[in-house]
Design a protein around this motif. Sequence first.
Motif, PDB file in Angstrom:
ATOM      1  N   GLY A  64      30.686  24.900  -5.801  1.00 51.33           N
ATOM      2  CA  GLY A  64      30.863  26.407  -5.363  1.00 51.33           C
ATOM      3  C   GLY A  64      31.095  26.475  -3.126  1.00 51.33           C
ATOM      4  O   GLY A  64      31.078  27.403  -3.215  1.00 51.33           O
ATOM      5  N   LEU A  65      31.266  25.271  -2.366  1.00 53.85           N
ATOM      6  CA  LEU A  65      30.853  25.594  -1.223  1.00 53.85           C
ATOM      7  C   LEU A  65      32.592  25.386  -1.304  1.00 53.85           C
ATOM      8  O   LEU A  65      33.369  24.017  -1.916  1.00 53.85           O
ATOM      9  N   THR A  66      33.188  25.478  -0.067  1.00 51.67           N
ATOM     10  CA  THR A  66      34.407  24.708   0.443  1.00 51.67           C
ATOM     11  C   THR A  66      34.026  23.677   1.303  1.00 51.67           C
ATOM     12  O   THR A  66      32.831  23.695   2.076  1.00 51.67           O
ATOM     13  N   LYS A  67      35.387  22.660   1.691  1.00 49.88           N
ATOM     14  CA  LYS A  67      34.409  21.937   2.892  1.00 49.88           C
ATOM     15  C   LYS A  67      34.194  22.713   4.470  1.00 49.88           C
ATOM     16  O   LYS A  67      33.333  21.958   4.797  1.00 49.88           O
ATOM     17  N   ARG A  68      34.930  24.248   5.256  1.00 44.82           N
ATOM     18  CA  ARG A  68      33.787  24.921   5.871  1.00 44.82           C
ATOM     19  C   ARG A  68      32.865  24.687   6.121  1.00 44.82           C
ATOM     20  O   ARG A  68      32.565  24.947   7.091  1.00 44.82           O
ATOM     21  N   GLN A  69      32.603  25.381   4.634  1.00 41.77           N
ATOM     22  CA  GLN A  69      30.796  25.555   4.680  1.00 41.77           C
ATOM     23  C   GLN A  69      30.420  24.391   4.997  1.00 41.77           C
ATOM     24  O   GLN A  69      28.928  24.536   5.424  1.00 41.77           O
ATOM     25  N   VAL A  70      30.752  23.897   4.283  1.00 42.07           N
ATOM     26  CA  VAL A  70      29.793  22.316   4.133  1.00 42.07           C
ATOM     27  C   VAL A  70      29.493  21.604   5.516  1.00 42.07           C
ATOM     28  O   VAL A  70      28.276  21.349   6.202  1.00 42.07           O
ATOM     29  N   GLU A  71      30.553  21.552   6.322  1.00 44.58           N
ATOM     30  CA  GLU A  71      30.601  21.496   7.387  1.00 44.58           C
ATOM     31  C   GLU A  71      29.764  21.942   8.239  1.00 44.58           C
ATOM     32  O   GLU A  71      28.877  21.733   9.663  1.00 44.58           O
ATOM     33  N   GLU A  72      29.973  23.151   8.625  1.00 42.72           N
ATOM     34  CA  GLU A  72      28.888  24.585   8.995  1.00 42.72           C
ATOM     35  C   GLU A  72      27.755  23.972   9.429  1.00 42.72           C
ATOM     36  O   GLU A  72      26.361  23.820   9.619  1.00 42.72           O
ATOM     37  N   GLU A  73      27.055  23.898   7.735  1.00 38.34           N
ATOM     38  CA  GLU A  73      25.676  23.565   7.159  1.00 38.34           C
ATOM     39  C   GLU A  73      24.993  22.097   7.728  1.00 38.34           C
ATOM     40  O   GLU A  73      24.388  21.534   8.152  1.00 38.34           O
TER      41      GLU A  73
END
Length: 82
Positions: A64-73
Amino acid sequence: MNDILTSAPHQAARPETPVELAAVSRPRLTTLRNIIATWREQTRFRWDLKRISEDNPHLIDDIGLTKRQVEEEIAKLPFWQR
């Protein structure tokens, strides 16, 4: 003897040390341990996200995450772990 190295329960047993000191220091120590445990959990989560995004990027959608959210984390990891 150095009183800094003695633990709070031993200090509370001494007549010159108030019992309130031992009662206050124990919750602070527990709070500190909880903060450190939370930091470690967050770091582990970010490290796992990095590994998943590199090995199986299609699984990112499944959690349930986007690639952008993963990159931010992943960007929150220390620089030597990125």
